[in-house]
Scaffold this motif. Structure first.
Motif, PDB file in Angstrom:
ATOM      1  N   UNK A 175       0.814  -1.214   0.000  1.00 11.54           N
ATOM      2  CA  UNK A 175       0.000   0.000   0.000  1.00 11.54           C
ATOM      3  C   UNK A 175       0.849   1.264   0.000  1.00 11.54           C
ATOM      4  N   UNK A 176       2.054   1.172  -0.536  1.00  6.27           N
ATOM      5  CA  UNK A 176       2.885   2.366  -0.631  1.00  6.27           C
ATOM      6  C   UNK A 176       2.274   3.338  -1.636  1.00  6.27           C
ATOM      7  N   UNK A 177       2.575   4.603  -1.441  1.00  7.87           N
ATOM      8  CA  UNK A 177       2.002   5.675  -2.256  1.00  7.87           C
ATOM      9  C   UNK A 177       2.930   6.020  -3.416  1.00  7.87           C
ATOM     10  N   UNK A 178       2.380   6.533  -4.516  1.00  8.22           N
ATOM     11  CA  UNK A 178       3.253   6.885  -5.646  1.00  8.22           C
ATOM     12  C   UNK A 178       4.245   7.984  -5.313  1.00  8.22           C
ATOM     13  N   UNK A 179       3.915   8.847  -4.321  1.00  6.51           N
ATOM     14  CA  UNK A 179       4.844   9.922  -3.970  1.00  6.51           C
ATOM     15  C   UNK A 179       6.019   9.453  -3.124  1.00  6.51           C
ATOM     16  N   UNK A 180       6.060   8.184  -2.766  1.00  4.90           N
ATOM     17  CA  UNK A 180       7.184   7.713  -1.946  1.00  4.90           C
ATOM     18  C   UNK A 180       8.509   7.775  -2.703  1.00  4.90           C
ATOM     19  N   UNK A 181       8.473   7.715  -4.017  1.00  2.13           N
ATOM     20  CA  UNK A 181       9.704   7.922  -4.774  1.00  2.13           C
ATOM     21  C   UNK A 181      10.189   9.356  -4.612  1.00  2.13           C
ATOM     22  N   UNK A 190       8.055   9.982 -12.999  1.00  2.59           N
ATOM     23  CA  UNK A 190       7.751  11.411 -12.929  1.00  2.59           C
ATOM     24  C   UNK A 190       7.977  11.953 -11.523  1.00  2.59           C
ATOM     25  N   UNK A 191       7.558  11.216 -10.502  1.00  6.11           N
ATOM     26  CA  UNK A 191       7.733  11.670  -9.124  1.00  6.11           C
ATOM     27  C   UNK A 191       9.212  11.815  -8.770  1.00  6.11           C
ATOM     28  N   UNK A 192      10.031  10.891  -9.230  1.00  3.37           N
ATOM     29  CA  UNK A 192      11.461  11.005  -8.959  1.00  3.37           C
ATOM     30  C   UNK A 192      12.101  12.158  -9.702  1.00  3.37           C
ATOM     31  N   UNK A 193      11.803  12.274 -10.994  1.00  5.19           N
ATOM     32  CA  UNK A 193      12.411  13.317 -11.811  1.00  5.19           C
ATOM     33  C   UNK A 193      11.979  14.707 -11.351  1.00  5.19           C
ATOM     34  N   UNK A 194      10.708  14.864 -11.017  1.00  8.90           N
ATOM     35  CA  UNK A 194      10.218  16.154 -10.555  1.00  8.90           C
ATOM     36  C   UNK A 194      10.915  16.608  -9.288  1.00  8.90           C
ATOM     37  N   UNK A 237       2.942  16.834 -11.313  1.00  9.71           N
ATOM     38  CA  UNK A 237       2.799  15.382 -11.421  1.00  9.71           C
ATOM     39  C   UNK A 237       1.376  15.027 -11.006  1.00  9.71           C
ATOM     40  N   UNK A 238       0.631  14.493 -11.935  1.00 14.43           N
ATOM     41  CA  UNK A 238      -0.796  14.233 -11.731  1.00 14.43           C
ATOM     42  C   UNK A 238      -0.989  12.862 -11.075  1.00 14.43           C
ATOM     43  N   UNK A 239      -1.377  12.897  -9.797  1.00 17.81           N
ATOM     44  CA  UNK A 239      -1.613  11.659  -9.054  1.00 17.81           C
ATOM     45  C   UNK A 239      -3.095  11.317  -8.974  1.00 17.81           C
TER      46      UNK A 239
END
Length: 759
Positions: A321-327, A372-376, A688-690
């Motif tokens: 259940x990790x979130x996409x913003x964890x990167x 995208x989350x990492x690059x941003x 970044x569109x989550x």
């Protein structure tokens, strides 16, 4: 035109200089046969990558290769990375040209290739260094390196020292890790292998020789080691002896993080790994002075930032259940100590779930969002493919398209500074030294809840390491958020006082500063003078059916911290509450406690006490700064319950404490993670569109575009030259009002970058 040519051979590369102009690097395989000057140009023949160089230092390459300048270190150059993790039977199956063609298509300029350790993918000469059973007389590593050198790619080679075969165990039993019951440790995934001791002679002696051989054969820019740091406490004779000599103690019998002996072991392990890191780095630099050893993770983030010139962040994908913003969070935490040193984000094209399907393929949408989350947030992307023989190619066009976008936008990804004005403090000190009581469980969720509330509000922010809160470390920030940073030293408390004294603001929650740096509880908060409250010697909870009452002030107005909640009257309380006493009764009191009352039977569900003067939010003006303190676990409770009222209260309080116009204000019908950066002649806002039904539990199946209105503050002494949307390739209409530029960005898919050229 006459000129002077200097040619040097350094560390496996020819370095050319014409009339003291730029250097150009050519791999040692590209031997130069002839150099001549004619008509004001320098001509080179042979296998070199260049045909001509003009007298002004500009090159005309056979292929579209980038100039390599001697005054720029190698680790600043590559922007798009690929990791090919060879498996043992790849020499029989893989197609070298397949990868060469893909590297060109995706504009990849840095590679991480598996070299040795558990398996040697080259003809090693070191006894007991297992050569792939499929290798024969091939050198698949050397062959692929040669192709990468032709394309002037940065080459880093990977080793994995965590396991060995039976022959190594038989010859050197001292290399093998030992469990607490005295048994040599079998590998958990492949029981015919043995797990090595990371802190003993296998790494310090055997792997040192492996790294030296790899460097001497291939002259890579660096060596990166995976699983180099061990897997918990090892009870081998070497570890027993070394730990005893360093501490006078026997190895810990348990791994309770609050056990003093285990804490000593953690400190000793960090010191020992630092010694190993420095040993490997020194041996590598003896062979090639510009090269580096790059550890895969290090226990101490401060040491990582201090001693790394270049770092791989191994954050391969979502799990559970990790979130996409964890990167993004991982990137921010590393940048808190690394600054703007190159940070490469390794991501897997396959699933990262518990059961380890390493030959799987992620959905396109999931890959795009994670990258995208990492690059941003300041990372350069590096995909990893386990096994060089590709069966499922569905990921390849997706990653190529993402990389092509980054290639076209490269100058806007070379960031020089974050422009965020908000810093969220994180603390390894607190995570290691604090906890144990019932009200302190899941303490990491304070930070998770605060992070998510900020992302939902499209608020750009950085992470701040609690070990870097001096004046220099905090100079860019107007507001610091402390989500239950419980363990703080007296010196750190003084740093926070100085920050507020200089006009900064603070938002703190729960038991922040109630413990010292060693996890020992103070008699009172270390920051009680700032937060305006004193500890009343108790923590209440879990509280059932309790509420927060929202109150008007004497003039009949609601405090700005309650914006958006004016019609609520009361909202649900949090789960735990630190009992405190106000130091100043005249402080605002917009949020007070409605104590717990019965929730059954239904006829009894009504408050026994309607009104109290127990504050649950302390608000103070301190000089030019502002301080807000929640004596409740509102951030942790938000993470557990996701109650919108808690998020609104947090964000409105943050807005009040910030007390300035936001550097970026984004409005959208969805969830948009926002980052803002400065470059040499521009600034960028990453969107970044989550917004996705699978945000809270992946993987994403699809992308759902969202419109956004963006209002951006322009840096002082700058003016807008042009505004671009980099990924859709459009030039938007925009308006300028004072020092702010506003624009409408339609249909943001996974990632869009608003680029503003500045004069």
């Amino acid at each position: 035109m006459d000129g002077v040519i200097n040619i040097d051979y350094i560390c496996g590369a020819f370095l050319l200089k014409f009339n003291n102009n730029k250097y150009y690097n050519m791999d040692r395989r590209n031997f130069i046969r002839n150099v001549s000057i004619a008509g004001g140009a320098m001509a080179i023949s042979g296998n070199a990558a260049f045909t001509t160089m003009a007298a002004d230092g500009e090159s005309l390459p056979l292929q579209q290769m980038r100039q390599m300048q001697s005054d720029e270190p190698w680790f600043n150059k590559a922007m798009r990375w690929a990791q090919v993790a060879f498996v043992e039977n790849d020499p029989e199956k893989y197609d070298r040209q397949f990868w060469v063609d893909y590297f060109k298509k995706a504009h990849i300029d840095g590679v991480l290739l598996s070299a040795g350790g558990i398996v040697a993918n080259y003809p090693t000469q070191i006894p007991l260094h297992h050569r792939s059973d499929w290798l024969g007389d091939k050198d698949i590593l050397g062959d692929l390196i040669a192709e990468c050198r032709k394309m002037e790619m940065t080459v880093v080679l990977r080793t994995d020292p965590h396991a060995v075969r039976q022959d190594v165990c038989d010859a050197h039993p001292e290399y093998i890790a030992v469990t607490a019951d005295g048994q040599k440790r079998r590998h958990w995934a492949r029981t015919d292998l043995w797990v090595t001791c990371a802190l003993g002679p296998y790494n310090f002696e055997f792997m040192t020789e492996v790294h030296k051989e790899i460097m001497q054969r291939y002259m890579p820019e660096g060596i990166f080691s995976n699983r180099w740091a061990g897997h918990g406490v090892c009870y081998c004779d070497s570890c027993k002896k070394l730990f005893k000599a360093a501490t006078g103690l026997n190895l810990p019998k348990n791994t309770n993080r609050l056990d003093p002996v285990y804490q000593k072991w953690n400190d000793w392990q960090t010191d020992r790994l630092k010694e190993l890191w420095f040993l490997w780095d020194a041996e590598i630099r003896k062979i090639k002075p510009t090269a580096r050893f790059i550890p895969n993770g290090f226990p101490d983030r401060m040491l990582t930032g201090k001693y790394s010139d270049f770092f791989f962040a191994d954050q391969q994908g979502r799990r559970g259940q990790s979130l996409p913003w964890e990167n993004a969070r991982g990137a921010k935490e590393l940048r808190a100590s690394l600054g703007l040193k190159p940070l490469i984000g390794i991501f897997s094209v396959g699933l990262e779930e518990e059961f380890r399907w390493k030959d799987s393929v992620q959905t396109d949408a999931e890959l795009r969002i994670w990258v995208a989350e990492g690059t941003a947030n300041g990372m350069k992307p590096c995909f990893v493919k386990f096994g060089a023989h590709v069966l499922d190619t569905r990921w390849m066009d997706t990653i190529a398209a993402v990389y092509q976008n980054y290639y076209k936008s490269e100058r806007y990804l070379r960031n020089t500074a974050s422009m965020s004005r908000i810093g969220v403090v994180f603390s390894q000190q607190t995570s290691r030294r604090y906890g144990g009581e019932s009200w302190q469980q899941n303490s990491n969720q304070h930070g998770m809840g605060m992070y998510h509330a900020l992302v939902e509000g499209s608020i750009p922010f950085d992470m701040v390491n609690d070990q870097m809160m001096d004046t220099e470390g905090l100079k860019q920030y107007k507001l610091l958020i402390l989500p239950n940073i419980a363990a703080l030293s007296d010196a750190q408390c003084d740093q926070l006082r100085a920050f507020v004294g200089a006009g900064g603001s603070i938002v703190a929650t729960y038991e922040t500063s109630l413990y010292d740096e060693n996890g020992k509880r103070r008699a009172d908060f270390g920051l009680k003078d700032l937060i305006g409250a004193s500890f009343d010697n108790a923590v209440e909870g879990p509280m059932r059916n309790s509420y927060l009452k929202l109150k008007k002030d004497a003039s009949g107005a609601f405090h700005p911290a309650l914006q958006g909640l004016e019609n609520a009257y009361r909202i649900i309380n949090t789960i735990y509450n630190v009992k405190v006493k106000p130091l100043d009764q005249s402080l605002p009191s917009p949020v007070t406690l409605v104590p717990t009352y019965p929730d059954l039977p239904m006829e009894d569900v009504y408050p026994r006490i309607e009104e109290t003067d127990i504050r649950e939010l302390y608000l103070r003006q301190v000089g030019k700064g502002r301080v807000a303190y929640f004596p409740v676990d509102i951030d942790r409770t938000f993470w557990q319950l996701m109650a919108d009222d808690h998020a609104r209260l947090l964000r409105s309080t943050i807005d009040w404490a910030l007390n300035e116009d936001p550097v970026v204000d984004v409005k959208c019908q969805g969830v948009m993670d926002v980052a803002v950066w400065r470059q040499k002649d521009s600034m960028t806002v990453h969107l970044v569109n989550l917004t996705n039904p699978m945000m809270m539990k992946g993987p994403f199946r699809d992308i759902f575009p969202v419109d956004a209105t963006v209002d951006i503050q322009i840096p002082d002494n700058s003016s807008v030259k042009a505004v671009k949307l980099l990924f859709c390739g459009k030039t938007p209409q925009y308006s300028i009002r004072g020092n702010r530029v506003s624009l409408y960005v339609p249909q943001v898919p996974d990632h869009e970058i608003v680029a503003i050229d500045l004069t």
